[in-house]
Write an enzyme that holds these catalytic residues in place. Structure first.
Site, short mmCIF file in Angstrom:
data_model
loop_
_atom_site.label_atom_id
_atom_site.label_comp_id
_atom_site.label_asym_id
_atom_site.label_seq_id
_atom_site.Cartn_x
_atom_site.Cartn_y
_atom_site.Cartn_z
CD GLU A 92 11.82 13.39 -25.98
OE1 GLU A 92 12.66 12.52 -26.33
OE2 GLU A 92 10.74 13.11 -25.46
CD GLU A 139 7.55 13.13 -28.88
OE1 GLU A 139 7.81 12.13 -28.20
OE2 GLU A 139 8.38 13.69 -29.62
C1 BG6 Z 1 10.43 10.69 -27.51
C2 BG6 Z 1 10.84 11.03 -28.91
O1 BG6 Z 1 11.61 10.36 -26.85
O2 BG6 Z 1 9.66 9.61 -27.25
C3 BG6 Z 1 10.18 10.20 -29.97
O3 BG6 Z 1 10.71 12.40 -29.19
C4 BG6 Z 1 10.02 8.78 -29.48
O4 BG6 Z 1 10.97 10.30 -31.13
C5 BG6 Z 1 9.10 8.80 -28.27
O5 BG6 Z 1 9.53 7.89 -30.44
C6 BG6 Z 1 8.82 7.44 -27.68
O6 BG6 Z 1 10.04 6.79 -27.41
P1 BG6 Z 1 10.41 5.40 -28.03
O7 BG6 Z 1 11.83 5.24 -27.74
O8 BG6 Z 1 9.56 4.41 -27.33
O9 BG6 Z 1 10.12 5.47 -29.48
#
Ligand code: BG6
Length: 479
Positions: free
Chosen positions: A179, A377
């Site tokens: 990211e 993701e």
């Molecule tokens: C992304 C990241 O920003 O989103 C992850 O690559 C992260 O590391 C995921 O866990 C979800 O975001 P958060 O802040 O809710 O954990």
């Protein structure tokens, strides 16, 4: 049950994690301190505090994660039971180079990932590896100033080279910086530290520092692509973009233009990664704003020769902007330009839920970057409730994932988008990156641990585990 589409043969269904959010074992096997090791727990209302060192009496949830460091064999077995074809994880830089600047790597760290990868491969699961997922060695921040220092580029490329050489016959798909574009929001110090190890003070021009550090990361990434190809032409090295389309609030031309400005500002990183050069508008923007970024001719040649092989991206939500009279130049600043979308629901953490935005984004990226894509993701952070019999009925997560997978499938089957695979976030519960909470759960597998790190750390299957098992078995047809 929703009816979906079958995905092409060889499509990589899997799940994702990151080292600092699952491994724990923060001092095991010679591991050094990373920035994640000095981030205190926060919550949706309280920001995480970054300490200069591990301080007595503070709670650092990444120190234990979900103890993947000791549970990985059991976890990978569960991934295999779900039918995973691939598993996305990151290599903790500080297991390989504990401080980031050593002359030689730490063998115990390298051996740990050998075993993780071998365990995956024994089940026919391909490891998909991110090199830098919010885990910079702390020393590279405190003593070198993070990615504003060109020496850190060398440290990164050395780390990348060691990993490519050691694992190239076990890992084909790699990503450089997780990211990378999350640091766009330069008013918030947290993503700047997570992405590029920047700690700003009042004398800094925040935007200039961000562009400079991002530039050096882009150069480091392009160098890594070339190193990988020289070691093994079979390797595929991608970027990793946080993708969330930015819509105009209305059809007013200025709102539409504002959204276009926001998109180009937030996704220029992808342009450089995929097309190997800075977009013209950005260099004009720097000149207009008197922003000085040290971009040498040698850097430009590296960027050109190191375009990524594919676009890895995360997708959680979309956002909305509106034109405001006090911003006639339509500069994008996430914290002030963004407004709520009245047409989509939100999660308990205020994240807007928009499955159609995923299809929109895939088409937008395909048309702009002309690369294969990989959804690395996509997931739903929510409070889970464990029933008396130990089950977790997370139908809200199933609904979220099912709606998104359907849009992904439409993008592939109906629109012809080129997609390598899908790894939802997260394969197993993790410590949230932004809040440091356990209770913001994402996993298909439940881990019995609370925000304070108390619990048995026992694993159990959520309803979404069984749902995803059927999705994979039917190659995407049964949602
Ligand atoms: C992304 C990241 O920003 O989103 C992850 O690559 C992260 O590391 C995921 O866990 C979800 O975001 P958060 O802040 O809710 O954990």
């Amino acid at each position: 049950m929703t009816k979906g589409y079958q995905m092409p043969d060889g499509f990589l269904w899997g799940g994702a994690t990151a080292a600092h959010q699952v491994e724990g074992g923060w001092q095991e096997g010679g591991k050094g301190l990373s920035i994640a090791d000095v981030m205190r727990a926060g919550s949706k209302d309280v920001k995480r505090v970054e300490d200069p060192a591990v301080l007595p009496g503070q709670v650092y949830p990444n120190h234990w994660g979900v103890e993947f460091y000791t549970h990985y064999k059991e976890d990978i077995k569960l991934f295999a039971e779900m039918g995973f074809k691939c598993f996305r994880l990151s290599i903790a830089w500080t297991r390989i180079f504990p401080n980031g600047d050593e002359a030689t790597p730490n063998e115990a760290g390298l051996a740990f990932y050998d075993d993780v990868f071998d365990t995956c491969l024994a089940y026919g699961i391909q490891p998909i590896v991110t090199l830098s997922h919010f885990e910079l060695p702390l020393k590279l921040v405190t003593e070198y100033g993070g990615f504003r220092n060109r020496q850190v580029v060398d440290f990164f490329t050395k780390f990348a080279e060691v990993c490519f050489r050691r694992y190239h016959d076990k890992v084909r798909y790699w990503m450089t910086f997780n990211e990378i574009n999350n640091q766009t929001n330069w008013h918030d110090s947290h993503p700047l530290l997570q992405n590029s190890g920047l700690v700003l003070d009042d004398s800094d021009n925040w935007e200039e520092a961000m562009f400079q550090a991002a530039h050096l990361e882009l150069v480091a990434s392009a160098q890594a692509v070339q190193i990988a190809h020289a070691i093994d032409p079979n390797l595929m090295v991608g970027d990793m973009i946080a993708m969330g389309p930015i819509y105009p609030l209305t059809a007013k031309p200025k709102d539409v233009m504002m959204a276009e400005r926001a998109m180009r500002y937030r996704y220029y990183y992808g342009d450089v990664h995929a097309l190997g050069a800075y977009p013209v508008w950005l260099e004009r923007y720097w000149a207009k704003k008197d922003i000085h970024v040290d971009v040498t001719d040698a850097d430009r040649a590296i960027l050109k020769a190191g375009a990524v092989d594919y676009v890895g991206f995360s997708y959680y939500n979309s956002s909305v902007v509106e034109f405001k009279d006090d911003n006639p130049d339509m500069d994008y600043d996430e914290s002030v330009s963004t407004v709520r979308n009245p047409y989509v629901p939100r999660s308990d953490w205020g994240w807007q839920i928009d499955p159609v935005g995923l299809r929109y984004a895939m088409n937008w990226m395909q048309a702009r970057w002309h690369k294969p894509m990989f959804i690395v993701e996509n997931g739903f952070g929510a409070y889970d409730k464990v029933e008396a019999d130990g089950s977790v009925h997370d139908d809200y997560r199933i609904d979220y994932l099912s709606d998104h997978v359907l849009q992904m499938e439409k993008a592939v089957v109906e629109d012809g988008c080129d997609l390598i695979g899908y790894t939802p976030w997260s394969a197993i519960d993790i410590v949230s990156a932004s809040t440091g909470e356990m209770k913001k759960r994402y996993g298909l597998i439940f881990v019995d641990a609370n925000d304070e790190g108390e619990g048995s750390f026992a694993r159990s299957r959520k309803d979404s585990f069984y749902w995803y098992q059927k999705v994979i078995q039917s190659n995407g047809e049964i949602l």
